[in-house]
Design an enzyme around this catalytic site. Structure first.
Site, short mmCIF file in Angstrom:
data_model
loop_
_atom_site.label_atom_id
_atom_site.label_comp_id
_atom_site.label_asym_id
_atom_site.label_seq_id
_atom_site.Cartn_x
_atom_site.Cartn_y
_atom_site.Cartn_z
N TYR A 127 -1.69 -1.20 11.02
CA TYR A 127 -2.00 -1.72 9.67
C TYR A 127 -0.82 -1.43 8.72
CZ TYR A 127 -3.52 -1.19 4.86
OH TYR A 127 -3.58 -1.22 3.50
N LYS A 132 2.11 -3.92 6.62
CA LYS A 132 2.48 -3.86 5.19
C LYS A 132 3.99 -3.70 5.06
CE LYS A 132 -1.59 -4.26 3.27
NZ LYS A 132 -1.92 -5.56 2.67
N SER A 140 0.84 -1.20 0.00
CA SER A 140 0.00 0.00 0.00
C SER A 140 0.87 1.25 0.00
CB SER A 140 -0.86 -0.02 1.27
OG SER A 140 -1.38 1.26 1.52
N1 UFG Z 1 -12.21 11.72 3.68
C1 UFG Z 1 -13.20 12.63 4.02
N2 UFG Z 1 -14.33 12.15 4.58
C2 UFG Z 1 -14.55 10.83 4.80
C3 UFG Z 1 -13.54 9.90 4.47
C4 UFG Z 1 -12.38 10.40 3.92
O1 UFG Z 1 -13.04 13.84 3.82
O2 UFG Z 1 -15.62 10.48 5.31
C5 UFG Z 1 -10.99 12.22 3.04
C6 UFG Z 1 -9.72 11.93 3.80
O3 UFG Z 1 -9.44 12.97 4.73
C7 UFG Z 1 -8.69 11.87 2.66
C8 UFG Z 1 -9.49 11.31 1.49
O4 UFG Z 1 -10.85 11.53 1.81
O5 UFG Z 1 -8.26 13.15 2.31
C9 UFG Z 1 -9.29 9.82 1.27
O6 UFG Z 1 -9.53 9.12 2.48
P1 UFG Z 1 -9.70 7.53 2.50
O7 UFG Z 1 -10.03 7.14 3.91
O8 UFG Z 1 -10.63 7.10 1.44
O9 UFG Z 1 -8.27 6.99 2.08
P2 UFG Z 1 -6.83 7.25 2.73
O10 UFG Z 1 -6.02 7.92 1.68
O11 UFG Z 1 -6.91 7.87 4.05
O12 UFG Z 1 -6.32 5.75 2.98
C10 UFG Z 1 -6.32 4.82 1.93
C11 UFG Z 1 -6.57 3.43 2.51
C12 UFG Z 1 -5.43 2.98 3.35
C13 UFG Z 1 -4.16 3.08 2.59
C14 UFG Z 1 -3.97 4.46 2.01
C15 UFG Z 1 -2.79 4.44 1.09
O13 UFG Z 1 -7.73 3.43 3.29
O14 UFG Z 1 -5.61 1.63 3.68
O15 UFG Z 1 -5.11 4.86 1.25
O16 UFG Z 1 -2.42 5.68 0.68
F1 UFG Z 1 -3.14 2.80 3.40
#
Ligand code: UFG
Length: 335
Positions: free
Chosen positions: A148, A152, A124
């Site tokens: 998590y 990885k 990841s």
């Molecule tokens: N976000 C919101 N509201 C929400 C959920 C997310 O504004 O309800 C924002 C977050 O702040 C972020 C973006 O949307 O800016 C993406 O968030 P995600 O939770 O969809 O994804 P992340 O980038 O935080 O994490 C994902 C995976 C992880 C992995 C990572 C790798 O969930 O498992 O990408 O870069 F490790």
């Protein structure tokens, strides 16, 4: 080739099984349905028009693994199985280490015993932590900020040590950015148990009335519109990246980390606006404080995947939003 897929009924695993079968590979698959449904097996068969061998097995069960490797002539393993919720991993770290690390050790030991020395590992972009610059290249410093992510990173290190001990292995560490979208048929999709953590499944819960609004975690990031920027990649593109990685592993003895992303960063507002536009909906949102641990921006330099695997993503953010929405609608109606 005979490809063993662990975690085969999960979001990325199921799409990859379809892609492998379409490309003429034989698939041997297992899952313990911890975070997926048995019905996915028939959907993979329906979409690919092919059959495959399936075991209900847990990767921490060495006897079950031994049986699978004894009954099948495996050329290459694609290893998806693992727990994947960042927040949960902070609450129950031992479960994460036991399942992800111990489970992978069980798998590697059985592979070694059966002289199967090709593995594609589901890593990841989380292993880059908060990158010092963008786009992210594979040789950037690695770090982890939660259990998590540490699983990885640790598995990547275990695999690197394994290669150092025996250069006959072919080890590909695929670092995914943000997988979204769904199969065009709408039959396969992301189907998280409980309340989803990630942006797209949460947006879909709002779109279909399960949540009143989407919470935008911060609009004061150092990005074009203040919201977090990520490299969203269509799961069908991602799945095909695995097929190309198998080809590479068949022909090269190496350990290589490879980014699978589009190289394009989209903000939370980009995602909301595109989802609204292509599906003719209007998802309400509220700006809230930042989510602890989130970074401003994260997107891949996908050059290495193109050079080594001959792979690059072709599907657009519009495709991701349309396909995710349609599949989610279908899944909710079928339920
Ligand atoms: N976000 C919101 N509201 C929400 C959920 C997310 O504004 O309800 C924002 C977050 O702040 C972020 C973006 O949307 O800016 C993406 O968030 P995600 O939770 O969809 O994804 P992340 O980038 O935080 O994490 C994902 C995976 C992880 C992995 C990572 C790798 O969930 O498992 O990408 O870069 F490790």
């Amino acid at each position: 080739m005979n490809i063993l897929v662990t975690g085969a009924t999960g979001f990325i695993g199921s799409h990859t099984c379809v892609s492998l079968l379409e490309e003429g590979h034989n698939v041997i698959a297992f899952d313990n349905f911890y975070n997926s449904k048995e019905s996915v097996i028939d959907k993979i068969k329906l979409l690919s028009g092919k059959s495959f061998v399936f075991y209900n097995a847990d990767m921490t069960d060495s006897e079950a693994l031994e049986k699978i490797f004894s009954e099948n002539d495996v050329d290459c393993v694609i290893h998806f199985a693992g727990y994947k919720a960042v927040g949960e991993s902070v609450q129950i770290p031992l479960s994460y280490y036991e399942n992800n690390i111990y489970g992978t050790l069980c798998l590697l030991n059985v592979m070694k015993a059966h002289n199967v020395k090709r593995i594609i590992f589901s890593s990841s972009a989380t292993v880059y932590g908060n990158p010092a610059s963008l786009p992210i290249k594979e040789d950037f410093p690695l770090t982890a900020t939660n259990p998590y992510g540490r699983t990885k990173l640790m598995i990547e290190e275990i695999l690197r040590d394994l290669w150092i001990s025996d250069n006959e292995w072919s080890i590909i560490l695929l670092r995914y950015f943000n997988p979204v979208g769904a199969h065009k048929s709408g039959l396969l999709c992301e189907d998280p148990k409980g309340i989803p953590n990630n942006l797209m499944p949460r947006l879909l819960d709002v779109a279909f009335g399960k949540m009143p609004h989407i919470t935008v975690f911060g609009d004061d990031y150092n990005t074009k519109d203040g919201t977090g920027v990520r490299d969203y990649i269509h799961v069908v593109d991602l799945a095909y990246g695995h097929v190309k990685a198998v080809d590479f592993a068949m022909n090269n003895k190496c350990v290589e980390a490879i980014n699978l992303g589009t190289g394009i960063g989209y903000s939370v507002f980009d995602l909301i606006n595109t989802l609204n536009k292509v599906n003719n909906i209007n998802v309400p949102y509220k700006i809230c404080p930042r989510r602890p641990g989130d970074i401003d921006a994260c997107y891949a330099d996908p050059t290495k995947a193109k050079e080594l695997l001959g792979w690059s993503a072709v599907l657009t953010l519009e495709d991701m939003c349309k396909d995710a929405y349609e599949a989610s609608k279908k899944a909710r109606n079928d339920f």
